[in-house]
Scaffold this active site. Structure first.
Site, PDB file in Angstrom:
ATOM      1  N   LYS A 224       0.624  -1.421  -0.042  1.00 20.14           N
ATOM      2  CA  LYS A 224       0.067  -0.153  -0.023  1.00 20.14           C
ATOM      3  C   LYS A 224       1.174   0.938   0.418  1.00 20.14           C
ATOM      4  O   LYS A 224       0.805   2.484  -0.644  1.00 20.14           O
ATOM      5  CB  LYS A 224      -0.848  -0.086   1.308  1.00 20.14           C
ATOM      6  CG  LYS A 224      -1.843  -1.050   1.050  1.00 20.14           C
ATOM      7  CD  LYS A 224      -3.214  -0.690   0.552  1.00 20.14           C
ATOM      8  CE  LYS A 224      -3.778  -1.650   0.179  1.00 20.14           C
ATOM      9  NZ  LYS A 224      -4.913  -3.047   0.345  1.00 20.14           N
TER      10      LYS A 224
ATOM     11  N   LYS B 151      -3.193 -12.157  -8.488  1.00 17.51           N
ATOM     12  CA  LYS B 151      -4.673 -12.811  -8.047  1.00 17.51           C
ATOM     13  C   LYS B 151      -5.662 -11.570  -9.055  1.00 17.51           C
ATOM     14  O   LYS B 151      -5.205 -10.563  -9.191  1.00 17.51           O
ATOM     15  CB  LYS B 151      -4.185 -12.663  -6.740  1.00 17.51           C
ATOM     16  CG  LYS B 151      -4.436 -11.529  -6.363  1.00 17.51           C
ATOM     17  CD  LYS B 151      -4.320 -11.651  -4.661  1.00 17.51           C
ATOM     18  CE  LYS B 151      -3.879 -10.520  -3.318  1.00 17.51           C
ATOM     19  NZ  LYS B 151      -5.220  -9.804  -3.109  1.00 17.51           N
TER      20      LYS B 151
ATOM     21  N   LYS C 162     -10.343  -6.231  -7.075  1.00 16.81           N
ATOM     22  CA  LYS C 162     -10.955  -5.515  -6.892  1.00 16.81           C
ATOM     23  C   LYS C 162     -10.859  -3.978  -7.622  1.00 16.81           C
ATOM     24  O   LYS C 162     -11.241  -3.943  -8.276  1.00 16.81           O
ATOM     25  CB  LYS C 162     -11.880  -5.003  -5.282  1.00 16.81           C
ATOM     26  CG  LYS C 162     -12.468  -6.007  -4.003  1.00 16.81           C
ATOM     27  CD  LYS C 162     -13.296  -5.233  -3.509  1.00 16.81           C
ATOM     28  CE  LYS C 162     -13.854  -6.392  -2.356  1.00 16.81           C
ATOM     29  NZ  LYS C 162     -12.282  -6.704  -1.516  1.00 16.81           N
TER      30      LYS C 162
HETATM   31  P1  TYM Z   1     -10.675  -8.612   0.628  1.00 19.42           P
HETATM   32  O1  TYM Z   1     -11.837  -7.524   1.388  1.00 19.42           O
HETATM   33  O2  TYM Z   1      -9.534  -7.781   0.774  1.00 19.42           O
HETATM   34  O3  TYM Z   1     -11.070  -9.842   0.594  1.00 19.42           O
HETATM   35  C1  TYM Z   1     -11.937 -10.292   0.892  1.00 19.42           C
HETATM   36  C2  TYM Z   1     -12.326 -11.687   0.960  1.00 19.42           C
HETATM   37  O4  TYM Z   1     -11.448 -12.735  -0.284  1.00 19.42           O
HETATM   38  C3  TYM Z   1     -10.475 -12.977  -0.461  1.00 19.42           C
HETATM   39  N1  TYM Z   1      -9.808 -13.029  -1.818  1.00 19.42           N
HETATM   40  C4  TYM Z   1      -9.004 -13.998  -2.956  1.00 19.42           C
HETATM   41  N2  TYM Z   1      -9.185 -15.429  -2.375  1.00 19.42           N
HETATM   42  C5  TYM Z   1      -8.155 -16.006  -3.725  1.00 19.42           C
HETATM   43  N3  TYM Z   1      -7.909 -15.195  -4.969  1.00 19.42           N
HETATM   44  C6  TYM Z   1      -8.376 -14.272  -4.901  1.00 19.42           C
HETATM   45  N4  TYM Z   1      -7.905 -13.277  -5.685  1.00 19.42           N
HETATM   46  C7  TYM Z   1      -8.720 -13.332  -3.793  1.00 19.42           C
HETATM   47  N5  TYM Z   1      -8.899 -12.030  -3.647  1.00 19.42           N
HETATM   48  C8  TYM Z   1      -9.894 -11.636  -1.958  1.00 19.42           C
HETATM   49  C9  TYM Z   1      -9.387 -12.990   1.148  1.00 19.42           C
HETATM   50  O5  TYM Z   1      -8.305 -13.375   0.982  1.00 19.42           O
HETATM   51  C10 TYM Z   1     -10.317 -12.381   1.735  1.00 19.42           C
HETATM   52  O6  TYM Z   1     -10.718 -13.843   2.337  1.00 19.42           O
HETATM   53  N6  TYM Z   1      -8.670  -7.777   5.894  1.00 19.42           N
HETATM   54  C11 TYM Z   1      -9.288  -8.161   5.029  1.00 19.42           C
HETATM   55  C12 TYM Z   1     -11.075  -8.534   5.024  1.00 19.42           C
HETATM   56  C13 TYM Z   1     -11.152  -8.079   6.288  1.00 19.42           C
HETATM   57  C14 TYM Z   1     -10.830  -9.611   7.019  1.00 19.42           C
HETATM   58  C15 TYM Z   1     -11.225  -9.034   8.523  1.00 19.42           C
HETATM   59  C16 TYM Z   1     -10.575 -10.783   6.925  1.00 19.42           C
HETATM   60  C17 TYM Z   1     -10.668  -7.536   7.954  1.00 19.42           C
HETATM   61  N7  TYM Z   1     -10.867  -8.379   9.121  1.00 19.42           N
HETATM   62  C18 TYM Z   1     -11.542 -10.076   9.948  1.00 19.42           C
HETATM   63  C19 TYM Z   1     -10.622 -11.969   7.251  1.00 19.42           C
HETATM   64  C20 TYM Z   1     -11.823 -11.205   8.880  1.00 19.42           C
HETATM   65  C21 TYM Z   1      -9.457  -8.389   3.309  1.00 19.42           C
HETATM   66  O7  TYM Z   1      -9.232  -6.944   3.202  1.00 19.42           O
HETATM   67  O8  TYM Z   1      -9.920  -8.489   2.184  1.00 19.42           O
END
Ligand code: TYM
Length: 334
Positions: free
Chosen positions: A115, A197, A200
């Protein structure tokens, strides 16, 4: 007496449309876990403020993530589906855990370094302590399992460290949470451009969104990088071809995959047909979800009701944990 269910927690940031990576890395497991576990799934609106301080579209994005989770099969009657900022005690535990997190380890976090590289103009303290807030989300429900994709592995390791430190200093309150994917390795859904990967925010043309129209899905898949094909039988696959096979594993039948694998090994694979097959299987997979999203999203009353119901369940759980936390820490003077 009925055995108490084990606790599961996970979250998704409302920073854009959900995609195939979110589905296969996270949501697919939410759906599989919602019956057998006590589940807390949330929209991480506070986390999104670390990179998206403009809140004009936040409400709309929060509603979209809720609708997309439900369209994938999440049942808000079974799991608690809530918005992170609706659990006020999150901020309190975040503050306590911040005292147990060290600047050095936070600066070394991969997502923080990424970031900083992407947005050198906005390196705020919230970004630095992002893993502390995420650990808070998990620990505040005393969750044991966290269904997430591979990219969240390091954050989970940090959450375990913070839990350990708290327990060691103040008493055993928190289980050490584990990243979860039904006994398998965590998933990383590759992007269509052959590297990295799906995400969003980066390059919309190489990410398949759950809201994509059929023609858009076809267009994106057909643009995926290939080459003129292998010239030696049983050659190793370059990463971009491996990735297309990887995507096929998610949505196509085993006989279809076996056929193209055999064609590849015999040097007679036709990449046009290969991608056409993948495109049609993707359309078959994504279009029913998209239709459901489009049906749920306009029903604002229903979505409000989901959030209220989720917040109620969530607050009950955080109240119970925070009572134990304050007592353990000695923050109770009368
Ligand atoms: P975020 O919003 O980036 O993504 C949400 C979930 O999707 C998974 N993910 C993927 N898995 C496989 N391949 C990909 N290309 C891919 N892109 C996204 C992420 O691993 C995630 O599970 N920090 C977290 C949000 C969060 C969170 C939490 C998660 C905040 N508090 C507590 C678990 C527990 C995040 O930015 O996810």
């Amino acid at each position: 007496m009925e055995k108490k269910k084990e606790i599961v927690m996970s979250g998704i940031r409302p920073t854009g449309f959900l995609h195939l990576g979110n589905y296969f890395g996270a949501i697919r497991n939410y759906i599989k876990m919602q019956d057998a576990y006590e589940c807390y799934f949330m929209v991480a609106d506070l986390h999104s403020l670390t990179t998206h301080p403009d809140t004009k579209e936040l409400k709309q994005n929060v509603e979209r993530v809720l609708a997309e989770n439900i369209a994938c099969g999440l049942d808000p009657e079974k799991a608690a589906l809530y918005c992170q900022s609706h659990l006020p005690e999150t901020s309190e535990l975040y503050l306590y855990l911040n005292m147990l997190a060290y600047k050095g380890e936070l600066e070394k976090t991969t997502t923080f370094k990424d970031k900083v590289r992407q947005h050198p103009e906005n390196v705020n303290a919230g970004l630095l302590t992002y893993p502390v807030l995420m650990a808070t989300d998990i620990l505040i429900h005393r969750a044991s399992y966290v269904p997430v994709g591979k990219d969240q592995e390091q954050h989970l390791e940090m959450a375990r460290n913070f839990a350990q430190r708290f327990n060691h200093r103040y008493g055993n309150i928190f289980p050490e949470p584990a990243a979860f994917n039904f006994g398998e390795n965590l998933v990383k859904v590759p992007s269509l451009d052959g590297s990295g990967k799906m995400s969003k925010s980066e390059n919309g043309m190489s990410t398949l969104f759950l809201a994509d129209e059929d023609d858009m899905i076809r267009k994106k898949v057909m643009k995926a990088k290939t080459d003129s094909g292998p010239t030696e039988p049983n050659s190793p696959k370059p990463e971009y071809i491996e990735n297309i096979f990887g995507l096929m594993q998610l949505v196509s039948t085993p006989d279809v995959i076996a056929k193209f694998d055999e064609d590849y090994n015999n040097c007679n694979i036709r990449y046009g047909d290969f991608k056409k097959q993948l495109a049609e299987d993707m359309v078959k997979f994504i279009s029913p979800i998209r239709e459901k999203i489009n049906n749920i999203l306009p029903d604002k009353k229903y979505l409000k009701n989901v959030m209220e119901m989720g917040a109620e369940k969530g607050i009950k759980s955080t109240n119970a944990t925070m009572k134990l936390v304050r007592e353990a820490m000695g923050l109770k003077y009368y």
